[in-house]
Scaffold this active site. Structure first.
Site, PDB file in Angstrom:
ATOM      1  N   HIS A  68       0.838  -1.196  -0.216  1.00  0.00           N
ATOM      2  CA  HIS A  68       0.125  -0.062   0.064  1.00  0.00           C
ATOM      3  C   HIS A  68       0.843   1.156  -0.115  1.00  0.00           C
ATOM      4  O   HIS A  68       0.813   2.078  -0.806  1.00  0.00           O
ATOM      5  CB  HIS A  68      -0.842  -0.041   1.274  1.00  0.00           C
ATOM      6  CG  HIS A  68      -1.745   1.039   1.374  1.00  0.00           C
ATOM      7  ND1 HIS A  68      -2.971   1.248   1.188  1.00  0.00           N
ATOM      8  CD2 HIS A  68      -1.555   2.426   1.751  1.00  0.00           C
ATOM      9  CE1 HIS A  68      -3.627   2.208   1.494  1.00  0.00           C
ATOM     10  NE2 HIS A  68      -2.622   3.232   1.817  1.00  0.00           N
ATOM     11  N   GLU A  69       1.877   1.283   1.023  1.00  0.00           N
ATOM     12  CA  GLU A  69       2.684   2.356   1.039  1.00  0.00           C
ATOM     13  C   GLU A  69       3.569   2.565  -0.331  1.00  0.00           C
ATOM     14  O   GLU A  69       3.940   3.705  -0.766  1.00  0.00           O
ATOM     15  CB  GLU A  69       3.601   2.212   2.332  1.00  0.00           C
ATOM     16  CG  GLU A  69       2.958   2.663   3.629  1.00  0.00           C
ATOM     17  CD  GLU A  69       1.976   3.585   3.860  1.00  0.00           C
ATOM     18  OE1 GLU A  69       2.001   4.678   3.169  1.00  0.00           O
ATOM     19  OE2 GLU A  69       0.725   3.503   4.432  1.00  0.00           O
ATOM     20  N   HIS A  72       1.844   4.481  -2.911  1.00  0.00           N
ATOM     21  CA  HIS A  72       1.846   5.939  -2.652  1.00  0.00           C
ATOM     22  C   HIS A  72       3.281   6.322  -3.316  1.00  0.00           C
ATOM     23  O   HIS A  72       3.567   7.236  -4.076  1.00  0.00           O
ATOM     24  CB  HIS A  72       1.554   6.334  -1.541  1.00  0.00           C
ATOM     25  CG  HIS A  72       0.374   6.052  -0.804  1.00  0.00           C
ATOM     26  ND1 HIS A  72      -0.791   6.775  -1.237  1.00  0.00           N
ATOM     27  CD2 HIS A  72      -0.162   5.319   0.496  1.00  0.00           C
ATOM     28  CE1 HIS A  72      -1.902   6.389  -0.533  1.00  0.00           C
ATOM     29  NE2 HIS A  72      -1.408   5.730   0.382  1.00  0.00           N
TER      30      HIS A  72
HETATM   31 ZN   LIG Z   1      -2.680   5.041   2.193  1.00  0.00          ZN
END
Ligand SMILES: [Zn+2]
Length: 374
Positions: A68-69, A72
């Protein structure tokens, strides 16, 4: 962010574990191995199997947070925003992106990348669950839980409370519509606080329902967390916006007083500090600068040593000084000071120290700029 240990690098980004991560790792493993897995399998496995699978699930859960990170981060890097580090902590993960997006579309893509990755992972794990459920019970229950938790991660992050991903998506849309970054941030912060109040209110209501009491506490906790995150992010956004466009040269204190290195601390205080009340001094030796001595440093020297300690002994020598260039962004200077817990940083140009940036005066400078813009 507080205490964390660096594990290594992932695609060139330093990857860290915050100490609180270990607590939540143990917590999830225990819940899964002791309660969840025995319940869904009617206790038909061995204890070792439950604990083995529990640990594996926790590790895969955190790997999901990392994905997830990283999503980003990948968008941030492509948009020209460097990523300082990724830290896993109690509540999940955080990618430290050192610049704010300069375009709403960049922020939109960056904010939505994480939840999209979580949805994709949820789909992937659901697929494996679906395929394996006929022949491998271990794989099936593992993938079912991971599908569920990744789905929850996506949903939770999409709550439109700034600074959560959903709040950032919301802000970028308002920014796109209004063309005004600060106004969008203000509106997103208000929405974030609104969501926080809803959580707190919901938590209070749940506290009165005996069967939901525990969930009520969770809601209260999340509400307060969201509220303080919204407030902190807003303050930071305001500060960042105020400093935008300024360089180290603009915010430094010029021409710090010069003192010879053989002066004692007492002489320095009596002859130089009291008349000027300067917070720092450049220590010189003939023509060249030998180091920097700050008032903060002097305060750390016991009073009865003031007569026997010279300025040259107490200073930070020039080769150990943290230095920035005059043209560096004021914002980056502030971020560096925060990261390295520095209170002042020297500004050097053409091989010599031309000024010093002091953290407090930088913050005061930003605050007075905000006052001007109102
Ligand atoms: Zn996030």
């Amino acid at each position: 962010m507080g205490r964390s240990i660096q594990l290594g690098k992932l695609f060139g980004i330093p990857f860290k574990l915050h100490y609180s991560w270990f607590l939540i790792f143990i917590f999830i493993t225990v819940i899964l191995s002791y309660a969840y897995y025995p319940e869904v399998t009617n206790g038909s496995w061995s204890t070792a199997a439950y604990w083995g699978l529990g640990v594996l699930t926790s590790l895969l859960f955190f790997a999901s947070v990392v994905v997830h990170e990283l999503s980003h981060s990948a968008v941030a890097i492509r948009g020209g925003m460097p990523v300082k580090s990724i830290t896993l902590f109690f509540f999940g993960g955080v990618a430290q992106i050192t610049k704010e997006a300069t375009k709403p579309t960049t922020e939109l893509k960056m904010a939505i990348a994480g939840p999209l990755a979580s949805i994709a992972l949820a789909g992937l794990y659901y697929g494996i669950f679906w395929i394996s459920s006929g022949f491998n019970e271990y794989l099936a229950v593992l993938c079912w839980w991971l599908a569920l938790i990744n789905g929850m991660l996506a949903v939770f992050n999409m709550i439109p409370g700034f600074p959560l991903d959903g709040g950032r998506v919301f802000r970028s849309i308002v920014w796109l519509v209004t063309g005004n970054y600060m106004r969008a941030t203000r509106i997103a912060t208000m929405a974030g606080r609104g969501v926080a109040y809803l959580f707190i209110l919901g938590g209070i209501v749940l506290l009165f329902l005996p069967e939901w009491r525990f969930n009520g506490l969770w809601f209260l906790f999340l509400g307060f967390l969201l509220y303080s995150a919204a407030t902190t992010s807003y303050r930071q956004a305001v500060l960042l916006d105020a400093l935008r466009g300024f360089t180290a040269q603009d915010v430094m204190t010029r021409d710090p007083p010069l003192v010879p290195r053989n002066l004692t601390i007492r002489e320095l205080i009596q002859r130089r500090f009291l008349p000027t009340s300067s917070q720092f001094f450049l220590v010189v030796e003939g023509e060249s600068v030998g180091g920097l001595l700050t008032l903060r440093r002097i305060k750390g020297i016991p009073r009865d040593e003031w007569d026997i300690t010279t300025v040259g002994q107490a200073m930070t020598p020039v080769e150990k000084l943290k230095v920035v260039r005059p043209s560096d962004d004021a914002l980056e200077v502030l971020q560096r000071m925060d990261e390295e817990s520095l209170n002042e940083i020297a500004v050097a140009g053409g091989g010599r120290v031309i000024g010093v940036v002091v953290r407090e005066s930088l913050i005061r400078f930003a605050q007075s700029l905000q006052g001007l813009r109102r």
